[in-house]
Design an enzyme around this catalytic site. Structure first.
Site, PDB file in Angstrom:
ATOM      1  N   ARG A 104     -18.802  25.446  24.360  1.00  0.00           N
ATOM      2  CA  ARG A 104     -19.311  24.122  24.707  1.00  0.00           C
ATOM      3  C   ARG A 104     -19.002  23.807  26.169  1.00  0.00           C
ATOM      4  O   ARG A 104     -17.926  24.167  26.673  1.00  0.00           O
ATOM      5  CB  ARG A 104     -18.623  23.095  23.805  1.00  0.00           C
ATOM      6  CG  ARG A 104     -19.094  21.651  23.948  1.00  0.00           C
ATOM      7  CD  ARG A 104     -20.446  21.462  23.388  1.00  0.00           C
ATOM      8  NE  ARG A 104     -20.777  20.057  23.152  1.00  0.00           N
ATOM      9  CZ  ARG A 104     -22.029  19.642  22.975  1.00  0.00           C
ATOM     10  NH1 ARG A 104     -23.037  20.489  23.023  1.00  0.00           N
ATOM     11  NH2 ARG A 104     -22.283  18.375  22.733  1.00  0.00           N
ATOM     12  N   THR A 400     -32.330  22.153  22.875  1.00  0.00           N
ATOM     13  CA  THR A 400     -31.594  23.137  22.088  1.00  0.00           C
ATOM     14  C   THR A 400     -32.492  24.150  21.345  1.00  0.00           C
ATOM     15  O   THR A 400     -33.670  23.920  21.136  1.00  0.00           O
ATOM     16  CB  THR A 400     -30.673  22.399  21.086  1.00  0.00           C
ATOM     17  OG1 THR A 400     -30.036  21.317  21.755  1.00  0.00           O
ATOM     18  CG2 THR A 400     -29.626  23.275  20.492  1.00  0.00           C
ATOM     19  N   GLU A 420     -28.827  20.658  26.418  1.00  0.00           N
ATOM     20  CA  GLU A 420     -28.932  19.260  25.974  1.00  0.00           C
ATOM     21  C   GLU A 420     -30.386  18.791  25.919  1.00  0.00           C
ATOM     22  O   GLU A 420     -31.101  19.221  25.054  1.00  0.00           O
ATOM     23  CB  GLU A 420     -28.022  18.331  26.804  1.00  0.00           C
ATOM     24  CG  GLU A 420     -28.273  16.836  26.674  1.00  0.00           C
ATOM     25  CD  GLU A 420     -28.165  16.270  25.253  1.00  0.00           C
ATOM     26  OE1 GLU A 420     -27.813  16.994  24.321  1.00  0.00           O
ATOM     27  OE2 GLU A 420     -28.460  15.081  25.100  1.00  0.00           O
ATOM     28  N   GLU A 437     -25.216  17.957  29.325  1.00  0.00           N
ATOM     29  CA  GLU A 437     -24.514  17.864  28.037  1.00  0.00           C
ATOM     30  C   GLU A 437     -23.499  16.721  27.972  1.00  0.00           C
ATOM     31  O   GLU A 437     -23.178  16.231  26.892  1.00  0.00           O
ATOM     32  CB  GLU A 437     -23.782  19.184  27.771  1.00  0.00           C
ATOM     33  CG  GLU A 437     -23.646  19.524  26.314  1.00  0.00           C
ATOM     34  CD  GLU A 437     -24.992  19.933  25.724  1.00  0.00           C
ATOM     35  OE1 GLU A 437     -25.332  19.385  24.674  1.00  0.00           O
ATOM     36  OE2 GLU A 437     -25.682  20.779  26.316  1.00  0.00           O
ATOM     37  N   ASP A 440     -23.576  13.668  25.843  1.00  0.00           N
ATOM     38  CA  ASP A 440     -23.202  13.686  24.420  1.00  0.00           C
ATOM     39  C   ASP A 440     -21.863  12.970  24.194  1.00  0.00           C
ATOM     40  O   ASP A 440     -21.451  12.765  23.045  1.00  0.00           O
ATOM     41  CB  ASP A 440     -23.120  15.126  23.881  1.00  0.00           C
ATOM     42  CG  ASP A 440     -24.469  15.619  23.363  1.00  0.00           C
ATOM     43  OD1 ASP A 440     -25.441  14.836  23.382  1.00  0.00           O
ATOM     44  OD2 ASP A 440     -24.557  16.781  22.939  1.00  0.00           O
ATOM     45  N   SER A 466     -23.805  17.991  17.672  1.00  0.00           N
ATOM     46  CA  SER A 466     -24.332  18.019  16.297  1.00  0.00           C
ATOM     47  C   SER A 466     -24.749  19.428  15.915  1.00  0.00           C
ATOM     48  O   SER A 466     -25.278  19.637  14.824  1.00  0.00           O
ATOM     49  CB  SER A 466     -25.564  17.121  16.191  1.00  0.00           C
ATOM     50  OG  SER A 466     -25.240  15.810  16.544  1.00  0.00           O
ATOM     51  N   GLY A 488     -31.168  17.636  18.362  1.00  0.00           N
ATOM     52  CA  GLY A 488     -30.245  16.511  18.605  1.00  0.00           C
ATOM     53  C   GLY A 488     -29.413  16.261  17.355  1.00  0.00           C
ATOM     54  O   GLY A 488     -29.056  17.198  16.641  1.00  0.00           O
TER      55      GLY A 488
HETATM   56  N1  GLY Z   1     -26.937  18.718  22.780  1.00  0.00           N
HETATM   57  C1  GLY Z   1     -27.118  18.796  21.391  1.00  0.00           C
HETATM   58  C2  GLY Z   1     -25.832  18.792  20.665  1.00  0.00           C
HETATM   59  O1  GLY Z   1     -24.892  19.385  21.138  1.00  0.00           O
HETATM   60  O2  GLY Z   1     -25.716  18.206  19.625  1.00  0.00           O
END
Ligand code: GLY
Length: 607
Positions: A104, A400, A420, A437, A440, A466, A488
């Protein structure tokens, strides 16, 4: 390199039938692809072909993933790439072990909790240097290859490098998405564009003469990307996190034309992936393993399934029965209430992971589900929760992409990878796009009472996700299903529904994907309008009316999943010998069944 013959995809006329006997006349719909040895499913045919080729020459799932990811970053640049992050759930057959890899993006060391306060709203923050997290994908590629790769590292970059140099045809999807973002700009003039404000990205994706998106089919060459790949192939991930590429990333973030960010070369230099235990939940005798914090995916998918399992009395007879949809959406409400309240990066905030999946807790929560819509669900009090905290209810938009791979050695890989939103923050460095990102994270660190939000910005923290890459194991611990989706925060519903469709209703992966989606993220219940030739025809209005009579507020909407699924069926059969050998020489025979999402450009490959 690109052998179209390795690419298998089929669309056939068919009657949609499940092993439960539920049958729906549905005309032309995609049907599942089967192979015996190996399989790869991605959202783009060129990426699938690259992965299938690597598998064919003896590569592992990890080898194929590296080829797939580097091709996706070129041909589906709006969704993922070197400038983004990813989560992997990986089954290592030799060790009989499942791990998750957290690649991440991270907040820079200089980030503070009020990062987005005063950033001029979500869209403005989104398209700015503030939103860019330290990318994780290049480090992840190297980490995975060091441990699970088989073919030489440099070989895995060849498909993407050749395509970048020779060119690839722009897809209609990419072209349409560019057009959509260009149209959202108040003006197309230099200095006035928000989307594609970066001249390099603008000139690559649009025709500067008239500010239109390059049309589908345009042969796109990306020599800067080919050069970046060559550097990675030659020097490894350090070529990205140190030296000139890192310098250019930091410069682009700090010099953002909208709002400058604060990422430094030191942030890039310090980036590491984290290996974490999977988050697993038993469901109908299966073990469903997903990604734990900082993703909310594994927990929310596990909760939805666990809650449903506690209420068989409310379950319907088929995937589109109003009872099924009602139960699924009520479970969604409860899961999203907990997710919003408790999930953040567990390296920074306490997340009650075990408590949220505790069976007695889920039984208690499932008892809240009745025959009518419960309205907004409050978070529960799972064992181990530390309060009080404040929820982060932000609904995220979709970007994504998801990749599912099973190799001949029995390894399975489920990866959701992202920059993202569509085209990330719209800035291109050395042929790849930077992510956005960090949006988020919660925009405000506290609620009105001053309670802290678990998903608030902190230095070096990873934003809540998510993404729900998942591997499901059967009662004997064998890989049964590899699944996941973009979308998303809808990812959670798409993934959970794909599992229910296979396990509860006996659908194969393609049939499971063809079922229109429904979900509730603790607000309105959304149901998917049918897409002719892609999803099952059904009477969406009749379903909406039935849900409304149960108290739901309902939206019938276009949805944008991108499920990639592989089901593994193994059975033992007598060996080839005569009766004398029978039973002594049992062989396990494997059938791989693939499903791709035709809402995108999904394809299945392998043999
Ligand atoms: N950017 C989508 C997620 O990480 O949920």
């Amino acid at each position: 390199m690109m052998k179209p013959s390795t690419l298998i995809c089929s669309v056939a006329f068919g009657i949609f039938a499940s092993s439960t006997g539920w049958t729906v006349e549905n005309g032309d719909l995609p049907t599942a692809v089967t192979t015996k040895r190996e399989m790869v499913v991605t959202a783009n045919p060129l990426a699938t072909a690259a992965g299938a080729h690597i598998l064919k020459i003896g590569g592992t799932a990890t080898d194929a993933m590296i080829a797939v990811q580097t091709v996706l970053g070129l041909v589906e640049p709006q969704s993922s790439g070197l400038g983004g992050g990813a989560f992997i759930v990986y089954y290592d057959a030799a060790a009989n072990r499942t791990i998750t890899v957290d690649a991440r993006e991270k907040a820079p060391a200089a980030a503070t909790e009020d990062r987005f306060v005063g950033a001029g709203g979500f869209t403005n923050a989104w398209q700015s240097g503030l939103s860019v997290g330290v990318p994780g994908v290049p480090r992840m590629l190297e980490y995975m290859h060091d441990r699970y790769g088989h073919l030489p590292w440099q070989r895995l970059f060849v498909p993407a490098k050749v395509l970048a140099e020779k060119g690839y045809p722009l897809t209609e999807r990419t072209s349409d998405q560019v057009a959509g973002l260009l149209a959202a700009n108040p003006s197309c003039a230099e200095g006035e564009r928000l989307f594609f404000r970066d001249p390099t990205a603008f000139e690559y994706f649009a025709d500067p003469a008239d500010c239109t998106a390059r049309p589908a089919g345009t042969l796109m060459r990306n020599l800067a990307y080919a050069k970046t790949l060559k550097a990675l192939a030659r020097w490894g991930a350090d070529a990205f996190y140190q030296g000139p590429i890192a310098g250019e990333i930091a410069q682009a973030v700090q010099g953002d034309l909208n709002i400058p960010g604060d990422m430094t070369t030191e942030d890039l230099h310090n980036y590491q992936v984290v290996v974490r235990e999977p988050v697993c939940k038993t469901y109908q005798g299966y073990q469903v393993c997903g990604m734990g914090p900082p993703s909310s995916g594994g927990l929310a998918v596990g909760q939805i399934l666990g809650l449903m399992e506690h209420r068989p009395d409310l379950m319907g007879d088929d995937p589109l029965a109003v009872e099924t949809v009602h139960l699924f959406t009520q479970a969604g409400r409860l899961a999203f209430a907990d997710r919003n309240q408790y999930v953040g990066d567990s390296d920074f905030v306490p997340v009650p992971v075990a408590g949220m999946l505790d069976d007695s807790y889920l039984a208690e929560r499932a008892a809240l589900i009745t025959e009518v819509d419960m309205g907004t669900a409050e978070p529960g009090d799972p064992p181990g929760a530390v309060g009080p905290g404040a929820p982060d209810n932000t609904v995220k938009l979709s970007g994504t992409t998801h990749v599912a791979i099973v190799d001949r050695y029995g390894n399975a890989l489920s990866m959701t990878t992202t920059i993202e939103s569509s085209f990330g923050n719209g800035v291109m460095v050395r042929g790849f796009l930077l992510n956005n990102e960090l949006t988020d994270f919660a925009f405000s660190p506290t609620d009105n009472q001053g309670n802290l939000v678990a998903n608030r910005v902190e230095p070096n923290k990873r934003p809540r996700s998510s993404m729900s890459p998942t591997i499901v194991f059967d009662a004997d611990g064998r890989v049964a299903l590899v699944t996941g989706s973009p979308g998303g925060s809808r990812i959670i519903g798409y993934t959970a529904q794909s599992i229910v469709n296979v396990i509860d209703f006996g659908l194969d992966p393609q049939e499971a994907i063809n079922v229109p989606h429904y979900m509730n993220r603790n607000g309105r219940t959304d149901i998917e309008e049918p897409i002719p030739g892609v999803t099952l025809e059904y009477d969406a209005q009749a379903l909406a009316d039935a849900l409304i009579s149960k108290g739901h507020s309902v939206g019938i909407i276009e949805q944008n999943s991108g499920l990639s699924m592989i089901q593994v069926k193994e059975h033992e059969h007598p060996g080839p010998g005569n009766r004398k050998h029978r039973g002594k020489d049992k062989r396990s025979q494997r059938l791989l069944i693939g499903g791709a999402d035709y809402r995108r450009d999904g394809t299945v490959g392998g043999r």
